[in-house]
Design a protein around this motif. Sequence first.
Motif, PDB file in Angstrom:
ATOM      1  N   LEU A   1       2.394  -7.418  -7.553  1.00  0.00           N
ATOM      2  CA  LEU A   1       2.004  -6.017  -7.671  1.00  0.00           C
ATOM      3  C   LEU A   1       2.219  -5.563  -9.107  1.00  0.00           C
ATOM      4  O   LEU A   1       3.195  -5.974  -9.742  1.00  0.00           O
ATOM      5  CB  LEU A   1       2.826  -5.127  -6.731  1.00  0.00           C
ATOM      6  CG  LEU A   1       2.580  -5.250  -5.228  1.00  0.00           C
ATOM      7  CD1 LEU A   1       3.652  -4.485  -4.456  1.00  0.00           C
ATOM      8  CD2 LEU A   1       1.194  -4.739  -4.857  1.00  0.00           C
ATOM      9  N   THR A   2       1.328  -4.715  -9.592  1.00  0.00           N
ATOM     10  CA  THR A   2       1.436  -4.227 -10.969  1.00  0.00           C
ATOM     11  C   THR A   2       1.209  -2.726 -11.025  1.00  0.00           C
ATOM     12  O   THR A   2       0.089  -2.242 -10.775  1.00  0.00           O
ATOM     13  CB  THR A   2       0.406  -4.926 -11.881  1.00  0.00           C
ATOM     14  OG1 THR A   2       0.567  -6.349 -11.796  1.00  0.00           O
ATOM     15  CG2 THR A   2       0.586  -4.491 -13.320  1.00  0.00           C
ATOM     16  N   ASP A   3       2.270  -1.970 -11.298  1.00  0.00           N
ATOM     17  CA  ASP A   3       2.188  -0.513 -11.535  1.00  0.00           C
ATOM     18  C   ASP A   3       1.388   0.225 -10.465  1.00  0.00           C
ATOM     19  O   ASP A   3       0.511   1.037 -10.769  1.00  0.00           O
ATOM     20  CB  ASP A   3       1.576  -0.235 -12.905  1.00  0.00           C
ATOM     21  CG  ASP A   3       2.496  -0.628 -14.039  1.00  0.00           C
ATOM     22  OD1 ASP A   3       3.722  -0.679 -13.824  1.00  0.00           O
ATOM     23  OD2 ASP A   3       1.994  -0.910 -15.148  1.00  0.00           O
ATOM     24  N   VAL A   4       1.708  -0.042  -9.207  1.00  0.00           N
ATOM     25  CA  VAL A   4       0.997   0.622  -8.104  1.00  0.00           C
ATOM     26  C   VAL A   4       1.682   1.948  -7.770  1.00  0.00           C
ATOM     27  O   VAL A   4       2.895   1.989  -7.557  1.00  0.00           O
ATOM     28  CB  VAL A   4       0.942  -0.271  -6.853  1.00  0.00           C
ATOM     29  CG1 VAL A   4       0.282   0.478  -5.691  1.00  0.00           C
ATOM     30  CG2 VAL A   4       0.183  -1.559  -7.148  1.00  0.00           C
ATOM     31  N   SER A   5       0.895   3.015  -7.714  1.00  0.00           N
ATOM     32  CA  SER A   5       1.414   4.340  -7.369  1.00  0.00           C
ATOM     33  C   SER A   5       0.533   4.986  -6.304  1.00  0.00           C
ATOM     34  O   SER A   5      -0.697   4.872  -6.350  1.00  0.00           O
ATOM     35  CB  SER A   5       1.450   5.258  -8.600  1.00  0.00           C
ATOM     36  OG  SER A   5       2.309   4.752  -9.592  1.00  0.00           O
ATOM     37  N   PHE A   6       1.160   5.647  -5.355  1.00  0.00           N
ATOM     38  CA  PHE A   6       0.455   6.465  -4.367  1.00  0.00           C
ATOM     39  C   PHE A   6       1.495   7.273  -3.606  1.00  0.00           C
ATOM     40  O   PHE A   6       2.702   7.015  -3.697  1.00  0.00           O
ATOM     41  CB  PHE A   6      -0.385   5.618  -3.391  1.00  0.00           C
ATOM     42  CG  PHE A   6       0.414   4.683  -2.524  1.00  0.00           C
ATOM     43  CD1 PHE A   6       0.952   5.106  -1.313  1.00  0.00           C
ATOM     44  CD2 PHE A   6       0.624   3.363  -2.914  1.00  0.00           C
ATOM     45  CE1 PHE A   6       1.689   4.238  -0.513  1.00  0.00           C
ATOM     46  CE2 PHE A   6       1.353   2.500  -2.110  1.00  0.00           C
ATOM     47  CZ  PHE A   6       1.883   2.933  -0.921  1.00  0.00           C
ATOM     48  N   SER A   7       1.040   8.262  -2.873  1.00  0.00           N
ATOM     49  CA  SER A   7       1.941   9.060  -2.050  1.00  0.00           C
ATOM     50  C   SER A   7       1.282   9.299  -0.695  1.00  0.00           C
ATOM     51  O   SER A   7       0.061   9.140  -0.541  1.00  0.00           O
ATOM     52  CB  SER A   7       2.278  10.388  -2.718  1.00  0.00           C
ATOM     53  OG  SER A   7       1.110  11.166  -2.918  1.00  0.00           O
ATOM     54  N   ILE A   8       2.094   9.668   0.271  1.00  0.00           N
ATOM     55  CA  ILE A   8       1.583   9.994   1.600  1.00  0.00           C
ATOM     56  C   ILE A   8       2.242  11.280   2.065  1.00  0.00           C
ATOM     57  O   ILE A   8       3.457  11.456   1.912  1.00  0.00           O
ATOM     58  CB  ILE A   8       1.804   8.828   2.592  1.00  0.00           C
ATOM     59  CG1 ILE A   8       1.275   9.183   3.977  1.00  0.00           C
ATOM     60  CG2 ILE A   8       3.262   8.409   2.660  1.00  0.00           C
ATOM     61  CD1 ILE A   8       1.208   7.993   4.924  1.00  0.00           C
ATOM     62  N   ASN A   9       1.434  12.164   2.599  1.00  0.00           N
ATOM     63  CA  ASN A   9       1.927  13.465   3.028  1.00  0.00           C
ATOM     64  C   ASN A   9       2.292  13.465   4.502  1.00  0.00           C
ATOM     65  O   ASN A   9       1.809  12.640   5.283  1.00  0.00           O
ATOM     66  CB  ASN A   9       0.855  14.539   2.759  1.00  0.00           C
ATOM     67  CG  ASN A   9       0.523  14.658   1.288  1.00  0.00           C
ATOM     68  OD1 ASN A   9       1.418  14.687   0.443  1.00  0.00           O
ATOM     69  ND2 ASN A   9      -0.762  14.701   0.975  1.00  0.00           N
ATOM     70  N   GLU A  10       3.125  14.408   4.887  1.00  0.00           N
ATOM     71  CA  GLU A  10       3.594  14.494   6.270  1.00  0.00           C
ATOM     72  C   GLU A  10       2.417  14.667   7.224  1.00  0.00           C
ATOM     73  O   GLU A  10       1.517  15.456   7.003  1.00  0.00           O
ATOM     74  CB  GLU A  10       4.550  15.678   6.406  1.00  0.00           C
ATOM     75  CG  GLU A  10       5.212  15.775   7.767  1.00  0.00           C
ATOM     76  CD  GLU A  10       6.272  16.849   7.827  1.00  0.00           C
ATOM     77  OE1 GLU A  10       6.878  17.012   8.902  1.00  0.00           O
ATOM     78  OE2 GLU A  10       6.506  17.525   6.804  1.00  0.00           O
ATOM     79  N   GLY A  11       2.426  13.861   8.294  1.00  0.00           N
ATOM     80  CA  GLY A  11       1.397  13.949   9.316  1.00  0.00           C
ATOM     81  C   GLY A  11       0.106  13.242   8.981  1.00  0.00           C
ATOM     82  O   GLY A  11      -0.861  13.285   9.756  1.00  0.00           O
ATOM     83  N   GLU A  12       0.062  12.550   7.858  1.00  0.00           N
ATOM     84  CA  GLU A  12      -1.152  11.890   7.383  1.00  0.00           C
ATOM     85  C   GLU A  12      -1.205  10.439   7.862  1.00  0.00           C
ATOM     86  O   GLU A  12      -0.182   9.811   8.128  1.00  0.00           O
ATOM     87  CB  GLU A  12      -1.166  11.928   5.855  1.00  0.00           C
ATOM     88  CG  GLU A  12      -2.460  11.496   5.203  1.00  0.00           C
ATOM     89  CD  GLU A  12      -2.425  11.659   3.696  1.00  0.00           C
ATOM     90  OE1 GLU A  12      -3.484  11.907   3.122  1.00  0.00           O
ATOM     91  OE2 GLU A  12      -1.335  11.538   3.097  1.00  0.00           O
ATOM     92  N   ILE A  13      -2.417   9.923   7.985  1.00  0.00           N
ATOM     93  CA  ILE A  13      -2.621   8.482   8.185  1.00  0.00           C
ATOM     94  C   ILE A  13      -3.234   7.935   6.905  1.00  0.00           C
ATOM     95  O   ILE A  13      -4.384   8.250   6.568  1.00  0.00           O
ATOM     96  CB  ILE A  13      -3.546   8.177   9.376  1.00  0.00           C
ATOM     97  CG1 ILE A  13      -2.996   8.782  10.668  1.00  0.00           C
ATOM     98  CG2 ILE A  13      -3.716   6.665   9.540  1.00  0.00           C
ATOM     99  CD1 ILE A  13      -3.896   8.575  11.878  1.00  0.00           C
ATOM    100  N   LEU A  14      -2.463   7.149   6.185  1.00  0.00           N
ATOM    101  CA  LEU A  14      -2.928   6.540   4.939  1.00  0.00           C
ATOM    102  C   LEU A  14      -3.139   5.060   5.160  1.00  0.00           C
ATOM    103  O   LEU A  14      -2.240   4.352   5.633  1.00  0.00           O
ATOM    104  CB  LEU A  14      -1.903   6.762   3.824  1.00  0.00           C
ATOM    105  CG  LEU A  14      -2.251   6.131   2.466  1.00  0.00           C
ATOM    106  CD1 LEU A  14      -3.452   6.834   1.845  1.00  0.00           C
ATOM    107  CD2 LEU A  14      -1.062   6.197   1.515  1.00  0.00           C
ATOM    108  N   GLY A  15      -4.321   4.571   4.834  1.00  0.00           N
ATOM    109  CA  GLY A  15      -4.619   3.156   4.962  1.00  0.00           C
ATOM    110  C   GLY A  15      -4.511   2.439   3.636  1.00  0.00           C
ATOM    111  O   GLY A  15      -4.891   2.986   2.601  1.00  0.00           O
ATOM    112  N   ILE A  16      -3.974   1.222   3.663  1.00  0.00           N
ATOM    113  CA  ILE A  16      -3.971   0.356   2.491  1.00  0.00           C
ATOM    114  C   ILE A  16      -4.866  -0.832   2.813  1.00  0.00           C
ATOM    115  O   ILE A  16      -4.586  -1.589   3.753  1.00  0.00           O
ATOM    116  CB  ILE A  16      -2.562  -0.131   2.127  1.00  0.00           C
ATOM    117  CG1 ILE A  16      -1.639   1.063   1.849  1.00  0.00           C
ATOM    118  CG2 ILE A  16      -2.594  -1.050   0.913  1.00  0.00           C
ATOM    119  CD1 ILE A  16      -0.221   0.671   1.485  1.00  0.00           C
TER     120      ILE A  16
END
Length: 257
Positions: A18-33
């Motif tokens: 992995l190289t400098d990966v950034s993301f966030s997830i908010n409450e109640g959200e479904i985030l897919g990778i």
Amino acid sequence: MVLNVKKISKNFGGIQALTDVSFSINEGEILGIIGPNGAGKTTMFNMITSFYTPSSGEITFKDEVISGLKPHKITDKGICRTFQNIRLFPEMTVLDNVLVGTHSRTVSGVLKSVLRTKSQKQEENNIRAKAMDLLETVNLLDQYDDIAKNLSYGQQRRLEIARALASDPKLILLDEPAAGMNERETAELHHLIMKIKEMGITILLIEHDMPLVMKTCDRLVVLNFGKKIAEGDPEEIQKDPEVIKAYLGTEEDDESA
């Protein structure tokens, strides 16, 4: 914001996963990778749950730094996960597998358990009732006394999710839950994921089944060769030229294959 991943990198010797990966997830959200095999998706899950320690970067959960904590401390904080390969206790009953997941939330110690105190018995009754409710949630209540290894593949997947839910998570990480499922089982999984969202639990999902991903996720993060190449809602991601080239492909690609 529930989870914030900031410039996470991970190397294994000379291999940069992995190289400098950034993301966030908010409450109640479904985030897919999403991303091709070897893109670093499961490595990211292993970072969040502290199976691996980041080479650099920082992960916060509810504004608290969690990168570097022991895995059981991550569970205590309210993060749980499932795995690509099913990791049930195959010789135990369906109910007992879920009861294992409640362990991190019980308070009775060894002495109370040996003496069978009133409070310990009450706690035992409560966690059993909770486990049965979760089995009903994943549509396995009728199989509560079956041996886990005797369940169908799709049922074992749902049992693993029930066990994860037994730890009362605020954030659940699902690692390819639809892998090996048929069309009917995948449809049932979609309904289960939406039900988990309705329970107020935030969901981080790794999945290769694109129809499932596109109708289930609120947002997507796309990895390729350990780097984030795109982030957005499903409609945006489906139109992203770099994502199409790296992962989704085109009708022309299918015709020439």
